[in-house]
Design a protein around this motif. Sequence first.
Motif, PDB file in Angstrom:
ATOM      1  N   GLU A  34       0.830  -1.201   0.000  1.00  0.00           N
ATOM      2  CA  GLU A  34       0.000   0.000   0.000  1.00  0.00           C
ATOM      3  C   GLU A  34       0.867   1.255   0.000  1.00  0.00           C
ATOM      4  OE1 GLU A  34      -3.079   2.095   3.089  1.00  0.00           O
ATOM      5  OE2 GLU A  34      -3.142  -0.101   2.888  1.00  0.00           O
ATOM      6  N   GLY A  35       0.590   2.152  -0.944  1.00  0.00           N
ATOM      7  CA  GLY A  35       1.325   3.410  -1.032  1.00  0.00           C
ATOM      8  C   GLY A  35       2.690   3.299  -1.671  1.00  0.00           C
ATOM      9  N   VAL A  36       3.005   2.145  -2.248  1.00  0.00           N
ATOM     10  CA  VAL A  36       4.312   1.926  -2.876  1.00  0.00           C
ATOM     11  C   VAL A  36       4.095   1.600  -4.345  1.00  0.00           C
ATOM     12  CG1 VAL A  36       6.456   0.597  -2.847  1.00  0.00           C
ATOM     13  CG2 VAL A  36       5.233   1.048  -0.701  1.00  0.00           C
ATOM     14  N   PHE A  37       4.860   2.282  -5.234  1.00  0.00           N
ATOM     15  CA  PHE A  37       4.661   2.145  -6.668  1.00  0.00           C
ATOM     16  C   PHE A  37       6.000   1.999  -7.372  1.00  0.00           C
ATOM     17  CE2 PHE A  37       1.254   4.484  -4.766  1.00  0.00           C
ATOM     18  CZ  PHE A  37       0.113   3.917  -5.313  1.00  0.00           C
ATOM     19  N   GLU A  38       6.026   1.140  -8.371  1.00  0.00           N
ATOM     20  CA  GLU A  38       7.230   0.985  -9.170  1.00  0.00           C
ATOM     21  C   GLU A  38       7.454   2.211 -10.048  1.00  0.00           C
ATOM     22  OE1 GLU A  38       9.123  -2.051 -12.527  1.00  0.00           O
ATOM     23  OE2 GLU A  38       7.394  -2.660 -11.323  1.00  0.00           O
ATOM     24  N   ASN A  39       6.365   2.766 -10.599  1.00  0.00           N
ATOM     25  CA  ASN A  39       6.467   3.940 -11.452  1.00  0.00           C
ATOM     26  C   ASN A  39       6.753   5.177 -10.593  1.00  0.00           C
ATOM     27  OD1 ASN A  39       5.128   6.424 -12.820  1.00  0.00           O
ATOM     28  ND2 ASN A  39       5.367   4.946 -14.483  1.00  0.00           N
ATOM     29  N   GLU A  40       7.835   5.862 -10.889  1.00  0.00           N
ATOM     30  CA  GLU A  40       8.258   6.987 -10.057  1.00  0.00           C
ATOM     31  C   GLU A  40       7.266   8.148 -10.105  1.00  0.00           C
ATOM     32  OE1 GLU A  40      12.201   8.072 -11.197  1.00  0.00           O
ATOM     33  OE2 GLU A  40      13.109   6.226 -10.424  1.00  0.00           O
ATOM     34  N   ASP A  41       6.664   8.372 -11.263  1.00  0.00           N
ATOM     35  CA  ASP A  41       5.690   9.460 -11.370  1.00  0.00           C
ATOM     36  C   ASP A  41       4.466   9.181 -10.504  1.00  0.00           C
ATOM     37  OD1 ASP A  41       7.284  10.879 -13.131  1.00  0.00           O
ATOM     38  OD2 ASP A  41       6.359   9.991 -14.910  1.00  0.00           O
ATOM     39  N   LEU A  42       3.995   7.926 -10.535  1.00  0.00           N
ATOM     40  CA  LEU A  42       2.837   7.572  -9.709  1.00  0.00           C
ATOM     41  C   LEU A  42       3.184   7.638  -8.229  1.00  0.00           C
ATOM     42  CD1 LEU A  42       1.321   4.630 -11.792  1.00  0.00           C
ATOM     43  CD2 LEU A  42       0.623   7.035 -11.760  1.00  0.00           C
ATOM     44  N   GLN A  43       4.420   7.276  -7.880  1.00  0.00           N
ATOM     45  CA  GLN A  43       4.846   7.391  -6.479  1.00  0.00           C
ATOM     46  C   GLN A  43       4.819   8.852  -6.035  1.00  0.00           C
ATOM     47  OE1 GLN A  43       5.963   4.645  -4.225  1.00  0.00           O
ATOM     48  NE2 GLN A  43       5.249   6.380  -2.994  1.00  0.00           N
ATOM     49  N   ALA A  44       5.298   9.736  -6.917  1.00  0.00           N
ATOM     50  CA  ALA A  44       5.297  11.165  -6.586  1.00  0.00           C
ATOM     51  C   ALA A  44       3.876  11.693  -6.437  1.00  0.00           C
ATOM     52  CB  ALA A  44       6.049  11.946  -7.664  1.00  0.00           C
ATOM     53  N   TRP A  45       2.969  11.238  -7.302  1.00  0.00           N
ATOM     54  CA  TRP A  45       1.575  11.654  -7.190  1.00  0.00           C
ATOM     55  C   TRP A  45       0.982  11.193  -5.856  1.00  0.00           C
ATOM     56  CZ3 TRP A  45      -0.428  15.465  -9.451  1.00  0.00           C
ATOM     57  CH2 TRP A  45      -0.218  15.762 -10.799  1.00  0.00           C
ATOM     58  N   TYR A  46       1.238   9.931  -5.498  1.00  0.00           N
ATOM     59  CA  TYR A  46       0.668   9.417  -4.248  1.00  0.00           C
ATOM     60  C   TYR A  46       1.166  10.243  -3.065  1.00  0.00           C
ATOM     61  CZ  TYR A  46      -0.393   6.434  -0.282  1.00  0.00           C
ATOM     62  OH  TYR A  46      -0.860   5.969   0.926  1.00  0.00           O
ATOM     63  N   ASP A  47       2.466  10.496  -3.020  1.00  0.00           N
ATOM     64  CA  ASP A  47       3.035  11.262  -1.909  1.00  0.00           C
ATOM     65  C   ASP A  47       2.398  12.651  -1.820  1.00  0.00           C
ATOM     66  OD1 ASP A  47       4.666   9.089  -1.445  1.00  0.00           O
ATOM     67  OD2 ASP A  47       6.415   9.951  -2.468  1.00  0.00           O
ATOM     68  N   LYS A  48       2.155  13.270  -2.966  1.00  0.00           N
ATOM     69  CA  LYS A  48       1.532  14.589  -2.983  1.00  0.00           C
ATOM     70  C   LYS A  48       0.072  14.514  -2.555  1.00  0.00           C
ATOM     71  CE  LYS A  48       0.244  18.374  -6.133  1.00  0.00           C
ATOM     72  NZ  LYS A  48       0.394  19.388  -5.061  1.00  0.00           N
ATOM     73  N   PHE A  49      -0.624  13.491  -3.050  1.00  0.00           N
ATOM     74  CA  PHE A  49      -2.053  13.378  -2.750  1.00  0.00           C
ATOM     75  C   PHE A  49      -2.306  13.170  -1.259  1.00  0.00           C
ATOM     76  CE2 PHE A  49      -2.846  11.739  -7.310  1.00  0.00           C
ATOM     77  CZ  PHE A  49      -3.094  13.025  -7.755  1.00  0.00           C
ATOM     78  N   VAL A  50      -1.529  12.330  -0.612  1.00  0.00           N
ATOM     79  CA  VAL A  50      -1.769  12.097   0.815  1.00  0.00           C
ATOM     80  C   VAL A  50      -1.382  13.311   1.642  1.00  0.00           C
ATOM     81  CG1 VAL A  50      -1.545   9.591   0.594  1.00  0.00           C
ATOM     82  CG2 VAL A  50       0.463  10.956   1.174  1.00  0.00           C
ATOM     83  N   GLU A  51      -0.421  14.079   1.157  1.00  0.00           N
ATOM     84  CA  GLU A  51      -0.051  15.315   1.862  1.00  0.00           C
ATOM     85  C   GLU A  51      -1.135  16.372   1.700  1.00  0.00           C
ATOM     86  OE1 GLU A  51       3.489  18.745   1.859  1.00  0.00           O
ATOM     87  OE2 GLU A  51       3.693  16.944   0.622  1.00  0.00           O
ATOM     88  N   ASP A  52      -1.616  16.537   0.473  1.00  0.00           N
ATOM     89  CA  ASP A  52      -2.640  17.553   0.216  1.00  0.00           C
ATOM     90  C   ASP A  52      -3.987  17.170   0.821  1.00  0.00           C
ATOM     91  OD1 ASP A  52      -0.709  18.877  -1.225  1.00  0.00           O
ATOM     92  OD2 ASP A  52      -1.549  18.393  -3.204  1.00  0.00           O
ATOM     93  N   GLY A  53      -4.289  15.879   0.857  1.00  0.00           N
ATOM     94  CA  GLY A  53      -5.619  15.425   1.226  1.00  0.00           C
ATOM     95  C   GLY A  53      -5.967  15.549   2.692  1.00  0.00           C
ATOM     96  N   VAL A  54      -4.992  15.851   3.545  1.00  0.00           N
ATOM     97  CA  VAL A  54      -5.277  15.962   4.982  1.00  0.00           C
ATOM     98  C   VAL A  54      -5.551  17.397   5.412  1.00  0.00           C
ATOM     99  CG1 VAL A  54      -3.920  13.901   5.489  1.00  0.00           C
ATOM    100  CG2 VAL A  54      -2.823  16.152   5.610  1.00  0.00           C
ATOM    101  N   VAL A  55      -5.507  18.341   4.470  1.00  0.00           N
ATOM    102  CA  VAL A  55      -5.691  19.752   4.829  1.00  0.00           C
ATOM    103  C   VAL A  55      -7.102  19.996   5.339  1.00  0.00           C
ATOM    104  CG1 VAL A  55      -5.727  22.120   3.940  1.00  0.00           C
ATOM    105  CG2 VAL A  55      -3.915  20.522   3.219  1.00  0.00           C
ATOM    106  N   ASP A  56      -8.097  19.610   4.550  1.00  0.00           N
ATOM    107  CA  ASP A  56      -9.497  19.704   4.949  1.00  0.00           C
ATOM    108  C   ASP A  56     -10.312  18.834   4.004  1.00  0.00           C
ATOM    109  OD1 ASP A  56      -9.901  21.227   2.568  1.00  0.00           O
ATOM    110  OD2 ASP A  56      -9.593  23.108   3.654  1.00  0.00           O
ATOM    111  N   GLU A  57     -11.629  18.786   4.212  1.00  0.00           N
ATOM    112  CA  GLU A  57     -12.460  17.890   3.406  1.00  0.00           C
ATOM    113  C   GLU A  57     -12.514  18.313   1.941  1.00  0.00           C
ATOM    114  OE1 GLU A  57     -16.288  17.216   5.071  1.00  0.00           O
ATOM    115  OE2 GLU A  57     -15.516  16.137   6.817  1.00  0.00           O
ATOM    116  N   VAL A  58     -12.535  19.619   1.689  1.00  0.00           N
ATOM    117  CA  VAL A  58     -12.540  20.076   0.297  1.00  0.00           C
ATOM    118  C   VAL A  58     -11.247  19.647  -0.392  1.00  0.00           C
ATOM    119  CG1 VAL A  58     -12.450  22.115  -1.193  1.00  0.00           C
ATOM    120  CG2 VAL A  58     -14.119  22.004   0.652  1.00  0.00           C
TER     121      VAL A  58
END
Length: 228
Positions: A124-148
Amino acid sequence: MKVRIERIGSVFMLMLFVSTMIFGCSDSNDDSVDPQIENGIDDDINDNINDDDVDDGSSIVDEDEAALLFMLEEEKLARDTYKFLNEYWGMVQFENIMQSEQSHMDAVETLLNAYDIEYEILGEGVFENEDLQAWYDKFVEDGVVDEVAALTVGATIEDLDIVDLKEQIEATSNTDIAEVFSSLQCGSRNHLRSFVQSIENLGDTYTPQFLTQEEFDAILEGSHEQCN
């Protein structure tokens, strides 16, 4: 490589049974969270696999193999991100659409298995594709700010997924891949509509990042689709 539909059929029947079980367990109205997002399970996602032989056996090229492996991880990106956001926010939207993304992964796995393509699903949260890994890391960081912000992450994932699937569909001459990817794209359009609606319900808006404004508007103007 020659592939007969019987090899696909056995996997499909098992997947259909599992998808039906998931649907039955998750379509609940007991949760008090915003009901505007519909249950995202795509029960018939694999109906696009034909019941006849695939053109007397269908061939697959290196580009098709790469496309299947990439889309498996991109659907995993959606599933893993929604799982994280569901655990953080406890929003039924992410629970339901996360399960739908699992069915999308299953659909891609069906083709990978049918064509004897080796693959590995990382943790979970681990990707072979580096671009997808970067997206995941960004998404989980951005997604905790608020519900919007969390819902915006969801809309962004579906926005990206629709565009990537379109490119893969246009690039392949393999009928099975094109049909399954078209079903996945249909599901992503439904998910995008749902996320955008919930963002608007909270008094905010979503601006497309990958779709053109014209494509985005056309999707929102459409109604919920049956993806089969």
